[in-house]
Each structure stands twice: as structure tokens, then as C-alpha cells.
Write a protein that holds these residues in place. Sequence first.
Motif, mmCIF file in Angstrom:
data_model
loop_
_atom_site.group_PDB
_atom_site.id
_atom_site.type_symbol
_atom_site.label_atom_id
_atom_site.label_comp_id
_atom_site.label_asym_id
_atom_site.label_seq_id
_atom_site.Cartn_x
_atom_site.Cartn_y
_atom_site.Cartn_z
ATOM 1 N N HIS A 1 0.828 -1.203 0.000
ATOM 2 C CA HIS A 1 0.000 0.000 0.000
ATOM 3 C C HIS A 1 0.863 1.254 0.000
ATOM 4 O O HIS A 1 0.487 2.279 -0.592
ATOM 5 C CB HIS A 1 -0.925 -0.013 1.211
ATOM 6 C CG HIS A 1 -1.936 -1.122 1.190
ATOM 7 N ND1 HIS A 1 -2.654 -1.497 2.303
ATOM 8 C CD2 HIS A 1 -2.341 -1.945 0.184
ATOM 9 C CE1 HIS A 1 -3.452 -2.495 2.000
ATOM 10 N NE2 HIS A 1 -3.272 -2.787 0.711
ATOM 11 N N GLU A 2 1.997 1.174 0.649
ATOM 12 C CA GLU A 2 2.921 2.310 0.617
ATOM 13 C C GLU A 2 3.425 2.590 -0.794
ATOM 14 O O GLU A 2 3.521 3.746 -1.230
ATOM 15 C CB GLU A 2 4.117 2.014 1.547
ATOM 16 C CG GLU A 2 4.399 3.133 2.531
ATOM 17 C CD GLU A 2 5.574 2.799 3.433
ATOM 18 O OE1 GLU A 2 6.689 3.328 3.206
ATOM 19 O OE2 GLU A 2 5.351 1.979 4.336
ATOM 20 N N ALA B 1 10.438 1.478 -0.104
ATOM 21 C CA ALA B 1 9.421 0.488 0.262
ATOM 22 C C ALA B 1 9.665 -0.833 -0.444
ATOM 23 O O ALA B 1 9.414 -1.906 0.116
ATOM 24 C CB ALA B 1 8.034 1.038 -0.077
ATOM 25 N N ALA B 2 10.147 -0.778 -1.684
ATOM 26 C CA ALA B 2 10.412 -2.020 -2.424
ATOM 27 C C ALA B 2 11.560 -2.803 -1.794
ATOM 28 O O ALA B 2 11.559 -4.043 -1.819
ATOM 29 C CB ALA B 2 10.731 -1.699 -3.879
ATOM 30 N N GLU B 3 12.553 -2.111 -1.222
ATOM 31 C CA GLU B 3 13.656 -2.810 -0.561
ATOM 32 C C GLU B 3 13.180 -3.567 0.678
ATOM 33 O O GLU B 3 13.699 -4.638 1.000
ATOM 34 C CB GLU B 3 14.747 -1.809 -0.179
ATOM 35 C CG GLU B 3 15.451 -1.198 -1.385
ATOM 36 C CD GLU B 3 16.403 -0.085 -0.969
ATOM 37 O OE1 GLU B 3 16.546 0.140 0.268
ATOM 38 O OE2 GLU B 3 16.997 0.563 -1.850
ATOM 39 N N SER B 4 12.179 -3.018 1.373
ATOM 40 C CA SER B 4 11.654 -3.666 2.576
ATOM 41 C C SER B 4 10.603 -4.720 2.259
ATOM 42 O O SER B 4 10.201 -5.464 3.158
ATOM 43 C CB SER B 4 11.051 -2.606 3.508
ATOM 44 O OG SER B 4 12.004 -1.612 3.828
ATOM 45 N N LEU B 5 10.149 -4.756 1.039
ATOM 46 C CA LEU B 5 9.117 -5.717 0.648
ATOM 47 C C LEU B 5 9.721 -7.110 0.509
ATOM 48 O O LEU B 5 10.863 -7.248 0.036
ATOM 49 C CB LEU B 5 8.505 -5.280 -0.680
ATOM 50 C CG LEU B 5 7.195 -5.926 -1.109
ATOM 51 C CD1 LEU B 5 6.058 -5.472 -0.207
ATOM 52 C CD2 LEU B 5 6.888 -5.569 -2.566
ATOM 53 N N VAL C 1 9.543 -12.097 -2.769
ATOM 54 C CA VAL C 1 8.558 -12.829 -3.545
ATOM 55 C C VAL C 1 7.418 -11.915 -3.998
ATOM 56 O O VAL C 1 6.731 -12.213 -4.970
ATOM 57 C CB VAL C 1 8.018 -14.009 -2.713
ATOM 58 C CG1 VAL C 1 7.173 -13.525 -1.559
ATOM 59 C CG2 VAL C 1 7.226 -14.978 -3.590
ATOM 60 N N LEU C 2 7.223 -10.794 -3.289
ATOM 61 C CA LEU C 2 6.158 -9.857 -3.651
ATOM 62 C C LEU C 2 6.637 -8.755 -4.592
ATOM 63 O O LEU C 2 5.823 -7.920 -5.015
ATOM 64 C CB LEU C 2 5.569 -9.219 -2.388
ATOM 65 C CG LEU C 2 4.874 -10.168 -1.411
ATOM 66 C CD1 LEU C 2 4.333 -9.392 -0.220
ATOM 67 C CD2 LEU C 2 3.764 -10.947 -2.090
ATOM 68 N N LEU C 3 7.932 -8.716 -4.903
ATOM 69 C CA LEU C 3 8.437 -7.695 -5.811
ATOM 70 C C LEU C 3 8.211 -8.147 -7.257
ATOM 71 O O LEU C 3 9.132 -8.451 -8.011
ATOM 72 C CB LEU C 3 9.915 -7.427 -5.552
ATOM 73 C CG LEU C 3 10.503 -6.156 -6.203
ATOM 74 C CD1 LEU C 3 9.690 -4.933 -5.834
ATOM 75 C CD2 LEU C 3 11.949 -5.972 -5.809
ATOM 76 N N CYS C 4 6.965 -8.194 -7.643
ATOM 77 C CA CYS C 4 6.561 -8.633 -8.985
ATOM 78 C C CYS C 4 5.247 -7.940 -9.317
ATOM 79 O O CYS C 4 4.726 -7.138 -8.520
ATOM 80 C CB CYS C 4 6.418 -10.163 -9.027
ATOM 81 S SG CYS C 4 5.194 -10.803 -7.869
ATOM 82 N N LEU D 1 17.888 -4.367 -7.868
ATOM 83 C CA LEU D 1 16.765 -4.456 -6.945
ATOM 84 C C LEU D 1 15.684 -5.398 -7.476
ATOM 85 O O LEU D 1 15.120 -6.192 -6.714
ATOM 86 C CB LEU D 1 16.184 -3.053 -6.722
ATOM 87 C CG LEU D 1 14.931 -2.952 -5.836
ATOM 88 C CD1 LEU D 1 15.244 -3.465 -4.435
ATOM 89 C CD2 LEU D 1 14.410 -1.527 -5.801
ATOM 90 N N LEU D 2 15.392 -5.313 -8.777
ATOM 91 C CA LEU D 2 14.378 -6.200 -9.353
ATOM 92 C C LEU D 2 14.898 -7.628 -9.471
ATOM 93 O O LEU D 2 14.116 -8.589 -9.317
ATOM 94 C CB LEU D 2 13.951 -5.674 -10.728
ATOM 95 C CG LEU D 2 13.113 -4.386 -10.724
ATOM 96 C CD1 LEU D 2 12.788 -3.966 -12.152
ATOM 97 C CD2 LEU D 2 11.823 -4.574 -9.931
#
Length: 893
Positions: free
Chosen positions: A708-709, A767-771, A774-777, A862-863
Amino acid sequence: MSSNMQTTATPPQNQSAAAIPNLAEQQRLFQCSTCKRSFGRADHLTRHVRAHTRQKPYVCPVCSKGFARIDLLKRHVTNHDSNSAKKRQRREITRDTRVVQACEACSQSHLRCEDDKPCARCRKKNIPCQVPDAPTNDEGELDAVHAAQDLLDLSNGADFSPPLPIPESGSHQPSTPRTRAFETNMSLDHRLPPALTGHIDHSAHQPGTGGGDRSMTTPNSMLPPSPPGDGLLGFFDSALPHFVNTPSIDLFLPDCFRNMPPFESYLSGQATPRGLMDLSFDLDIGLTDLDLGLLDQYNFQAPFAAETPSTDARETLEHLSETDSVPVRTEAFKQSIWRYLPQRNRDHGAAEQPNLAFTDSENDSRRSSMTQRRAIPEKLDRVGRDRLLALVLGTCSPANVKRIASAFPSIELLDGLIQYFLTSPTIDAQSWFHLPTFSPSNTSPELLACIVAAGAASTPDTPLRKLGFALHEASRNEQAKAFEEDNSAIRDLHHVRNLCLQLEVGMWSGISRKMEISESFLQPLITMLRRGSRFRQSTWKEIHPNRDDHGPELEKKWLEWSHQESYLRLVYRAFELDRQSSMALLKPPLISYAEMQLPLPNPNALWHANSAAAWKSAFLNTTPHVGKRPSAIDCFLDLEHLSHHDSACKTYLYMMWGLVWEYRQVSTLTAKSQLKANNSLIVSSRYQELVKQLEDFQVSSPSLSKSHEITMELMLLHLHAPLDDTQLFAGIEGQEEARYAYYGLREWTKTVSARQALWHAGQILRAAESLPKVLLCNFNAVAVYHAGLILWAYGFLNRTSSSDPTSGEAPQSVVVLNGDDSLSARRFITLDRGIPSIRNPGSQNTTRLSDVAGVMENLACLLRGLSNAAESSRPPLVGNLVQLLEGLRSATK
């Protein structure tokens, strides 16, 4: 008529019978060249000639029936106006032969007469056989005009000849067949009545008469003399009232235009538009009149292919450094997910069918590699596998049937993929699939195939991923057949949920064809929900258990509640897909925020209750709130609901996206408007209101998840940055569009909005670094890509002016965009003081935005993930985004 007709009005009967034929014989000056029959009037001869030629130039504008005489057409059209609708549709009787004109005795008795006078009836009764006097009114004169014109046309062998100018006296012009025909027609004037021949100006033919400077047209030369003082217009004014009931007849138009159907018939859809529109298609079929030299350049290059350079390729981008290479960046987009080029004679669905076959060893190895986790106790049985196999074989080509039937995945592998789908955090199926009532044996084969496809497509195994995309194609084709065979399926929960799941799998597949299909078919899904009144508050009933409910009554109520709640959560899932695809693809949202009147989903404690008794207990233990559940609009208008409902925060964000999108469109138009000074106040006030709403939401929400962030920061990024122009400048549409986007972006990088957008882009990376990796998609990966575009564009356009200062001033501090909010960050945004940088993933080192290649490398890392997993294990969407970032990095080294 003449005085002779008046003196013979009352003679003895024996004298009148002999006198009238002699008188008629004297006045029959017009003779037919075919049968040598003579007539007393030119229009009678015209009608007689049409009896030989079978021509019917006057066409009814209502039923398109043809007539040889205009008076018959007028009478026929009058019958259309007076008859009833039922009588109007009756087919009229057509008579091939008709008398030229009846005598007075026969016409008064409404009896059939003969052309030979005296007629047989008058001879038998020994009564005078008198033909009515020739009409002297304007209508008769007008008939004579048309008759004279028709005589000239018939003698020339055509219905209409355009007017030809008379050559000047003394001039020598070559004789053409048409001019010779015109001269021949003019020789007939000695056979016309004096009223017509007297109006023809013969001086135009005679040299030396002073008429050599006048031109003459055929229609005007046959007009009768006008009344004194009125001129030619007076004659037509007196004749026009006779044509009120026949609007398609124009005195100034030839027959080919007078016979056209009226314009009203085009609007009714009963007639194909013809007439004037046909003139534009009267082209030279041999193309000899066209200059096709401009097509020569297309014979050597395809002008609309992606790789073809523009015809203006010689122009270069002004003010850009020589190291900028737009074609290099464009090359990175050619193989990307945003560049789908359909190909002729290629069946993409059939190309995926071989991936449906698995050998026994592959089944065992894939089954053992999958984590043994179960979400439901029920397993897939053999009947369920056979139903899947029958569905797949029904969509396969005959060449692949035998191979697929003999090597279709086993029951254990398919059941493992179903369990993977239900438990995968990437898919989040438990938020809209009710697991306590979910049963594979009671699920339609189309939905079951799509569930297996979604589970297989989300695995890191490449063969399983290919299997999932092949099953997805089969499910999509069968679902279309199900909707066609039974239209009531568009209101069925299983079929509509299957369509939503298909679109979701295709949207984030990373395959451009599937993404474009999903984008296209998202509108039918929204239409099904809208026409089913699923966005209305009144559609959803309040179902809740009572303390006295037990046994079958409680079970029935629980099943009814779970079905309605499943449909409600399906609508919100479609709403989420619509918003995420709009932000990712930069396209308008399909669902208006103003129509989201349906209530919010029930609490998750009720949703996850695994039995009717547990559902009743959870309902009785929940803290009741005053009134009924709020709707999505209520949640948007009152932030107090955020802390009381599980899905309120996510719903509020997606409602806000509609307002942000509207602002971006208005802001884009205002920037190009000449009234920019007047409109800027409205746009700025709207901007401040949206920023205030998002700040209030951030303060009021109890706790935001990292996903959500990312969504909120991406909205703020869209609010401050022209992402569509940035993507054009990156080369998605080629060099020409990149040149147009450059000038606007160059000015934008100097504004406060650009530095504010940089901050939000950095917060997306944070926020993506803390995610969880598996959810970075899917949508989260696209958000990282959009943040990378903004960082790349700003660093690329400002790299020449970002060198370290050499003056006596103190060195500028480094501003970490993906760090915590600090005073240095606010100073950079407001005053442009500081060196913008990003912190490298997994370390405390920073990279300045002026190092564009380094920034792009950090985003790609990162990706890809810190573990640098194998490229084949990454989802296709993530792999394509990494390829785009690496392409931008290579183009800016």
C-alpha cells in the motif's frame, strides 16, 4: 383552345363525328419515327416513345417504383400520403399498356378508352368523342417543358445531356460527337409548338446576328415565355407549388438526381446511401489519372514498421549531447512488454499447446520440487483431471491432440498447482476465494484450468510456467464459448470470477500479447458487473446469523452469505485490477469512483471462518458499529472508517487514483492552453487539495503495508511527474516522439514538482527494498520501473550541470532520496540545494543521479534480487523490466 373548338361544341351528332377527326388530324404535328404515329402534343409523343423504349425515368421516392409520366408519379406519391400504413405496403398492379389520353365521355364515366379516336364506346353510343382541351395552366406548360427536353434526350439516345456552350460566331472549334448531337437536337425546334419555338434564340446559331457572345443551355432554351414583369423566376414560382408532395424532384436538376430517394430514407436504415455519394467512387480503375510517384519511397522501406526510421530522421535533437542515442533506447523497447506487433498467419495459441505435454519423469521431478502445503483438505480426483483434459483437447489442433492426451500432467501435479495457487502470497487468492467452501470437484472446468494456470505461471520453474500459460490460453477460449452458449453465464459467480482471474494472469504475465488481450477484455468484465447492478448498494443484502440459528438453517444462511461475500470481493478485486492496470499502463480507469456505492467487504474474521458455527461465533464476537457497513464512497468521504475496516485503506487509495488521473489530464491540457494564466489557479488549487487528502490519509491510516505504501507513493509520483512524456522520451514510440517530449521534460526538470517527484520515486525504492522479494513482482515491479524512469530522465537531462561546485561556497550535501525524511531532503525539494542520490541496495553506499548508468544498474539489481537468482527463475514481467532498465543504462553510458 382555338375558336374552331368552340363552334363545334354544339353541332348535330352526325357532323361532330366527322369534324373532330379532321380537326385532330390537322393538329397532330408530332410523329413517331418508329411506328409513324402522330400526336397533337409533344408530351404525348414523349410518352409514346417511352412505350417503345420501356423507359421510366420518374421514380417514386417512397417505394422506388418507376413511371413514364410525371403526373402518374405525382398521383402515386399522393396515394402514399393518403393511404394507411397497411395499404402503403400493398404491391400496386403494373399495367404495361395504357391509353395516351381518354376522351371526355370515358373519363367522366371512369371507363377505359382507346388511342384511336373516336373510340369504340363513343361510336357505339353515337356520342361526340372529344379529347379534353390542352391545359393552359402552369402545370401543363411545365409538362410541355419536360416533354420538349425529353424529346431532345430521347433523340440523342440518353436521359440527360449536360449543357454545352454555343461556340462564338466566327470561331472555329473541332466538332465532337456530343456537339454534333446537340446541333442535331436543335434542328427539332420546327416541330415544337409556337409557345416553345418562339422562346429559342436562333441568333446564337446565325453568324453576324450579334448573338455570338451568348452561350445557351438546353434546359433554359426550352422554357415557355414568362409572364410579363415576372421573368423566368416568375414562371418557376408558379410551377413549384405543384411539387410540394414530391420533394425529391427539383426543376433545376437532371433526371439522374431527381430520381434519387429522399434523404429521410437514409436515416431509417431501409436504404443504402447512394446517389451523390456514388460520385466519389467514379474513379479510373486503371489508375492512369493518379500520380503514384509518392509511393516510390514506400517500395524500399516499410513506413509503419517499428524499425523503420522516420522520414525526418535527418533532424537531430537540439541542445542534446552527442552521447544521447534515442534509437538505442528504442531498441530496448522493441522486445519489451509494451511493444506487441501482431503477425499474420501465426497461431499463438497453437504455439503454446506443446507445453501441455509432460512425461512421467517431469511429473515426478516437478511434484517433488514443489513445497507440500495444503490450503484445503480436498484433493483433485481423476474425474477432475479428465474434465481438464477434455477441455484442453477441445481447444487443441488435431496435430497436438495425440501427444497431449498421452502426456497430460498427472493428478498429483495438478493438485499441487491448485494448492500452490491457494497459498501463494503473490496471488493472494484467499482474499477473494472462500476456502472453506471451495471444492475442486464442484468447480467448472474453465475456472479449474485457470486456477492451475495461475498457480503454474507464478512458480519459478520455466516448464511449469509454460504449462500455466498454455492452460490459460485454453481456459480463455473455452470461457468465450461458455458465454456464447449460455448468456446467463455473465451473471454466474464461477464464470465471472474465471474471467477476472484470466485477465489478472494475462495482465501481469509479461507477454505483450496476453497483456493487450487482458487490457481489451477488462471492459467486458466491468460491463457485466455494471449491468448486473453490482456497484449498487441495494443489490447486497444484510445476511447475519441469529443466536437461535442452528443446524441446517444456519448452514444454509452461511452458504448464502459466503456466495454473496465472494461476489462482493470479486467486484473489489476487479476494481483493484482496473486501478493497477491504469497506473501501470498509463490508461484511463474504467470504473468511476462515483459509482462505487457497494458496501465494503465483511471483516476477515468472518471470511476465514471454516464452518457455519465458527462464522456465527465470529459474528457474535465482533464489535458492532452503529449503522450498516459503509460503502466505498462513505469510506472515501470519512477517514474515520479506515481504522474500523480491513480493506478500507486499500479502497481509499484506489478511489483516489480516479481524482489523480483527472488532475493529470487537466494539467496536461492547461500546459498547452493559451489561457494558462487563468486556468493555473484552478489547477493549483486542485493539486493542493489532492496533496492534502493523501497527507490526511497517511496520518489517519493505522498501519500501511509496504504494498500500500508503494501504491500511495506511485500516486504522488503521478501527481508531480508527466510519466507518459517520460516514457516517450525514453524511446517507446521512436525518435520522433522522443524529440517532441524532450522540450517539455527539459523545462519540467527545473521545477519544484520535478524534485518532489524524485523524492517520491526514492520512497518507492525504499518500500520495495523492505518488501519480501517474492512480492516484488506484478504491479510492485512496474512501480519500481516507473520510479526508475523518473530518476533516469532527471539525471540524464541534468548530468551536465550537476558537477561539484568549485566556487568559494560550502560543498553541497548529499540528499538520499530513498532514505528517511530529513531537513536536507526538504531543502533540496524547496530550494534545489543538495546533490540527489540513491542508496545502493544492501549497502550504505550512494550513487548520484548524474551517474545515470549506476542508478539504472542499482534498479536492475533491486528487481533481480540480492541473491542474483537465475534469469529463468524470474517472472517474465520482471525479466522484461530488467531488460528495459539495462537498455536505458546502455544508451546513457
